[in-house]
Design a protein around this motif. Structure first.
Motif: not given
Length: 296
Positions: A142-146, A159-163, A173-176
């Protein structure tokens, strides 16, 4: 003494690991004490196991001399193994054995195994099955551009979306979470069927995927702030790398065997060792055994 880096020895080590019983210990470049000379002698590959409560040692020597193995070399190996108290001797030669060597080996109980340097054209048709089996390492990142769309009453301010926030109501987590959703869409293949995966082995294939959450989901950052989202668009990169090269082939312990050792300095794995075998009895229904070992 450091382990050898002989690629042929590594190939034979992979094959012996493939055939060894689960209880056996397989060691590359083992050092055994020779009481007659009071020094340690190197055995290319040592297999240790217990048979009926008695410890048995099998010594495997790998030779790449560019001529058939001679009786003199056979005698030298036999003497070394005897002095090191090895119970059974196996010799693997890339270039075969002299006729007199084969005769003597049979009489003294030494097992000789020929293993070809490269895939031959005249192998049995069954080898086509083995050669067609190709393991791959597949990764989908998953690339950082979400991009996410929030519900009307929530905002991403502060809100800390990058964390990589947690998805409320789950342990992921959201990425998983998005990776799991992608797996459902692609049937576990991680690459949508409408995309061409030919470039995946070099540059990777980039693609995007969008979701609309009918009932919305809640995500929480490391500071405990919560946001309700109703849609997300993620960018992924898919990579697909082979874990074996052209198989080398041989008849090994009465079985048709193919094996390869591949070094991947630019991959997730330093080295991959792939071995596949089939009973050499002409029965198309006989089973296929596969071993894949990865050095991280």
């Amino acid at each position: 003494m450091p382990k050898r880096t002989n690629d042929y020895q590594k190939l034979i080590l992979a094959i012996n690991n493939h055939f060894a019983l689960q209880s056996a210990k397989v060691t590359e470049s083992a050092m055994l004490f020779d009481a007659s000379t009071e020094q340690y002698r190197e055995i290319d590959i040592l297999l240790e196991d217990e048979i009926g409560g008695i410890k048995a040692l099998v010594g495997v020597e790998c030779t790449t001399v560019k001529r058939p193995l001679t009786v003199a070399k056979l005698d030298e190996i036999i003497a070394k193994h005897k002095d090191c108290h090895i119970n059974k001797t196996v010799i693997v030669s890339k270039f075969g054995f002299a006729n007199t060597t084969a005769i003597k080996a049979q009489k003294v109980g030494v097992e000789l195994i020929g293993y070809e340097a490269a895939l031959q054209k005249d192998w049995p048709a069954e080898f086509d099955i083995l050669a067609g089996i190709q393991p791959y390492h597949v990764s989908c990142e998953l690339l950082p551009d979400l991009s996410i769309t929030t519900a009307d009453d929530t905002t991403l301010i502060d809100f800390d979306l990058k964390g990589d926030p947690l998805v409320e109501g789950s342990d992921t987590t959201l990425s998983s979470y998005l990776i799991e959703l992608l797996a459902q869409i692609t049937g576990g293949l991680m690459l949508p069927p409408y995309l061409n995966g030919e470039k995946a082995a070099s540059d990777g294939v980039k693609f995007s995927q969008s979701w609309v959450f009918k009932n919305g989901i809640t995500i929480k950052d490391n500071a405990g702030r919560q946001v309700d989202i109703i849609a997300a668009k993620a960018e992924f990169i898919y990579r697909r790398q082979p874990l074996s090269a052209d198989l080398q082939a041989g008849i090994y312990n009465g079985k048709l065997v193919g094996s390869s050792v591949v070094k991947n300095d630019d991959s997730y794995f330093k080295e991959s060792r792939f071995t596949v075998s089939k009973d050499n009895n002409g029965d198309p229904k006989s089973g296929i055994s596969i071993t894949l070992s990865l050095d991280t």
